[in-house]
Design a protein around this motif. Structure first.
Motif, PDB file in Angstrom:
ATOM      1  N   PHE A   1       0.828  -1.214   0.000  1.00 40.47           N
ATOM      2  CA  PHE A   1       0.000   0.000   0.000  1.00 40.47           C
ATOM      3  C   PHE A   1       0.861   1.261   0.000  1.00 40.47           C
ATOM      4  O   PHE A   1       0.355   2.370   0.175  1.00 40.47           O
TER       5      PHE A   1
ATOM      6  N   GLY B   1       9.293   9.535   7.085  1.00 41.43           N
ATOM      7  CA  GLY B   1       9.412   9.892   5.682  1.00 41.43           C
ATOM      8  C   GLY B   1       9.766   8.645   4.886  1.00 41.43           C
ATOM      9  O   GLY B   1       9.337   7.543   5.215  1.00 41.43           O
TER      10      GLY B   1
ATOM     11  N   GLY C   1      11.769   5.463   3.545  1.00 43.99           N
ATOM     12  CA  GLY C   1      12.769   4.502   4.012  1.00 43.99           C
ATOM     13  C   GLY C   1      12.414   3.794   5.303  1.00 43.99           C
ATOM     14  O   GLY C   1      11.463   4.148   5.993  1.00 43.99           O
ATOM     15  N   GLU C   2      13.177   2.759   5.605  1.00 47.14           N
ATOM     16  CA  GLU C   2      13.019   2.004   6.846  1.00 47.14           C
ATOM     17  C   GLU C   2      14.208   2.369   7.747  1.00 47.14           C
ATOM     18  O   GLU C   2      15.331   1.910   7.503  1.00 47.14           O
TER      19      GLU C   2
ATOM     20  N   SER D   1       9.782   5.102  13.475  1.00 48.91           N
ATOM     21  CA  SER D   1       8.711   4.239  12.974  1.00 48.91           C
ATOM     22  C   SER D   1       9.324   3.091  12.172  1.00 48.91           C
ATOM     23  O   SER D   1      10.161   3.309  11.300  1.00 48.91           O
TER      24      SER D   1
ATOM     25  N   SER E   1       8.736  -1.002  10.279  1.00 47.34           N
ATOM     26  CA  SER E   1       7.853  -2.073   9.819  1.00 47.34           C
ATOM     27  C   SER E   1       8.019  -3.321  10.675  1.00 47.34           C
ATOM     28  O   SER E   1       7.306  -4.290  10.491  1.00 47.34           O
TER      29      SER E   1
ATOM     30  N   SER F   1       4.552  -0.110  12.398  1.00 48.48           N
ATOM     31  CA  SER F   1       3.589  -0.135  11.298  1.00 48.48           C
ATOM     32  C   SER F   1       2.991  -1.537  11.238  1.00 48.48           C
ATOM     33  O   SER F   1       3.541  -2.423  10.597  1.00 48.48           O
TER      34      SER F   1
ATOM     35  N   HIS G   1      -0.702  -2.569  10.677  1.00 50.24           N
ATOM     36  CA  HIS G   1      -1.591  -2.598   9.508  1.00 50.24           C
ATOM     37  C   HIS G   1      -2.453  -3.846   9.310  1.00 50.24           C
ATOM     38  O   HIS G   1      -3.256  -3.881   8.369  1.00 50.24           O
TER      39      HIS G   1
ATOM     40  N   GLU H   1       0.728   1.828  14.252  1.00 49.22           N
ATOM     41  CA  GLU H   1       0.174   2.500  13.073  1.00 49.22           C
ATOM     42  C   GLU H   1      -0.637   1.483  12.270  1.00 49.22           C
ATOM     43  O   GLU H   1      -0.203   0.348  12.048  1.00 49.22           O
TER      44      GLU H   1
ATOM     45  N   PHE I   1      -5.757   5.842   4.312  1.00 49.11           N
ATOM     46  CA  PHE I   1      -4.885   5.466   3.192  1.00 49.11           C
ATOM     47  C   PHE I   1      -4.827   6.620   2.191  1.00 49.11           C
ATOM     48  O   PHE I   1      -5.840   7.215   1.845  1.00 49.11           O
ATOM     49  N   ASN I   2      -3.617   6.933   1.743  1.00 47.61           N
ATOM     50  CA  ASN I   2      -3.454   7.950   0.696  1.00 47.61           C
ATOM     51  C   ASN I   2      -3.273   7.260  -0.628  1.00 47.61           C
ATOM     52  O   ASN I   2      -2.232   6.655  -0.867  1.00 47.61           O
TER      53      ASN I   2
ATOM     54  N   HIS J   1       5.311   9.366   2.454  1.00 48.54           N
ATOM     55  CA  HIS J   1       4.270   9.671   3.437  1.00 48.54           C
ATOM     56  C   HIS J   1       4.938  10.414   4.539  1.00 48.54           C
ATOM     57  O   HIS J   1       6.121  10.403   4.674  1.00 48.54           O
TER      58      HIS J   1
END
Ligand code: SAH
Length: 370
Positions: free
Chosen positions: A125, A170, A172-173, A204, A206, A226, A228, A271, A304-305, A364
């Motif tokens: 996403f 922003g 990247g991880e 932030s 994943s 994150s 989800h 998130e 969601f964008n 994002h």
């Protein structure tokens, strides 16, 4: 120095944490306290000219000039939204560009910072994922986003112009550019540099489990996960990293992170991007509440964008409210983010870092909690 840039064989002073700068001075027979002085000039006064560092001797300034440069990413454009949001397009030395956004809200001002050019994770996403991974940002490029923003915002005497919070949300991880992110975050927290409170600096991720464990030993900042999805089957599809580090292991790492902190009041931010018909049903909400019942956390629901050619759609307002209500009824602290800076395309997923040889990339950024 870790992936630090050398420019004409000179080191970039913005690549140094205070510790590393102190060793740099020590190696040259200078007193380590010079590091504090230089860090203050660099990050409190935001100077980019060694001759401005008036409490250093002329000889020391000359020696520094011989070996060092001060080089932040170059500001190409700056836009201000009617709601106070600011957006900068910054050009890196190799021609890649990144964007940084400042979002004022009440007495808080949040800067959303990137850690990589592109991203190696392939979250389905996420528009950044579409562009692939280019490279890690250097310390100077990470902290340079703060430096450039502060420098522009500083002269304005109006309220709401102070950066009080930083979110690594922003491009990247951040966990996959670990050492550089750690050095940059040390500067964010350093009283001689940006002096931000550790609760107001958020990393932030994943869910890179070994890095979450390593982080607690190195730095104490707020952690956002994150998530989800409330189960592995769905999360495997949305966040492929889940196949390597499944939910149970990631949540256990988050709990270990909290256990290592000195305060028992801390919480993980969860998130959760709401994708219509994918992860936003009542059943998902109940499953999520059940999954998180033992973890001290607050859930942040993110609209969601959409971006071109995505298969996902934004959940309706009704659905979002219902999802939020179920979580709250089940004892979860839950907030919903709202969009800011729409008139300058700084809203969800609208940020476009332009990449060398690539036409467009979206990132994002932090959204303000309602
Ligand atoms: N890689 C890190 C940080 C960057 S993404 C991470 O995964 O946390 C920052 C946040 O924006 C993450 O929660 C990410 O999942 C979310 N995000 C990504 N694409 C999005 C989109 N199209 N709309 C809304 N949020 C998105």
């Amino acid at each position: 120095m870790n992936t630090a840039q050398t420019i004409q064989n000179k080191v970039n002073l913005l690549d140094f944490s205070r510790e590393k700068l102190a060793s740099f001075f020590k190696e040259r027979g200078e007193k380590p306290f010079r590091a504090n002085q230089v860090i203050k000039w660099l990050h409190q006064m935001c100077v980019d000219d060694l001759t401005d560092m008036t409490n250093l001797s002329k000889t020391l300034r000359e020696t520094l000039a011989e070996h060092c440069v001060i080089k932040a990413p170059e500001v190409i454009t700056e836009q201000a939204s009617s709601d106070g949001t600011h957006k900068w397009l910054l050009r890196l030395d190799d021609g890649n560009c990144i964007e940084t956004v400042f979002i004022p809200e009440g007495d808080r001002g949040t800067l959303c910072v990137s850690s990589q050019v592109g991203c190696a994770l392939d979250c389905t996403f996420c528009s950044t994922a579409r562009q692939g991974f280019s490279r890690n940002l250097t310390v100077a490029e990470i902290i340079g986003q703060l430096w450039a923003a502060k420098r522009t915002l500083q002269p304005d005497p109006k309220a709401n112009r102070v950066i009080s919070n930083v979110v690594m949300m922003g491009m990247g991880e951040p966990m996959l550019n670990f050492e550089n992110v750690i050095d940059a975050m040390h500067l964010m927290l350093d009283d001689n540099a940006y002096g931000l409170s550790k609760r107001r600096v958020t990393l932030s991720t994943s869910g890179v489990v070994p890095a979450i464990d390593k982080l607690a030993d190195r730095l104490n900042v707020a952690l956002a996960l994150s998530l989800h999805a409330p189960n592995d089957e769905l999360r495997d599809q949305l966040v492929p990293l889940n196949k390597k580090y499944p939910i149970k292991e990631v949540l256990a790492a988050c709990q270990r992170y909290l256990d290592k902190l000195d305060s028992v009041r801390e919480k993980i931010t969860i998130e959760y991007v709401l994708l219509a018909g994918v992860n936003d049903s009542d059943k998902h909400a109940h499953e999520l509440a059940q999954l998180l019942k033992d973890l001290p956390c607050k859930i942040n629901l993110i609209p969601f964008n959409p971006f071109p050619k995505t298969k996902y759609q934004t959940s309706s307002n009704n659905r979002t409210h219902r999802f939020k209500d179920i979580l709250i009824e089940n004892g979860c602290v839950t907030t919903r983010r709202k969009t800011r800076g729409e008139d300058i395309d700084a809203a969800y997923g609208q940020l476009a870092g332009k990449f060398k040889d690539r036409s467009r990339r979206e990132i994002h950024f932090a959204r303000i909690e309602e």
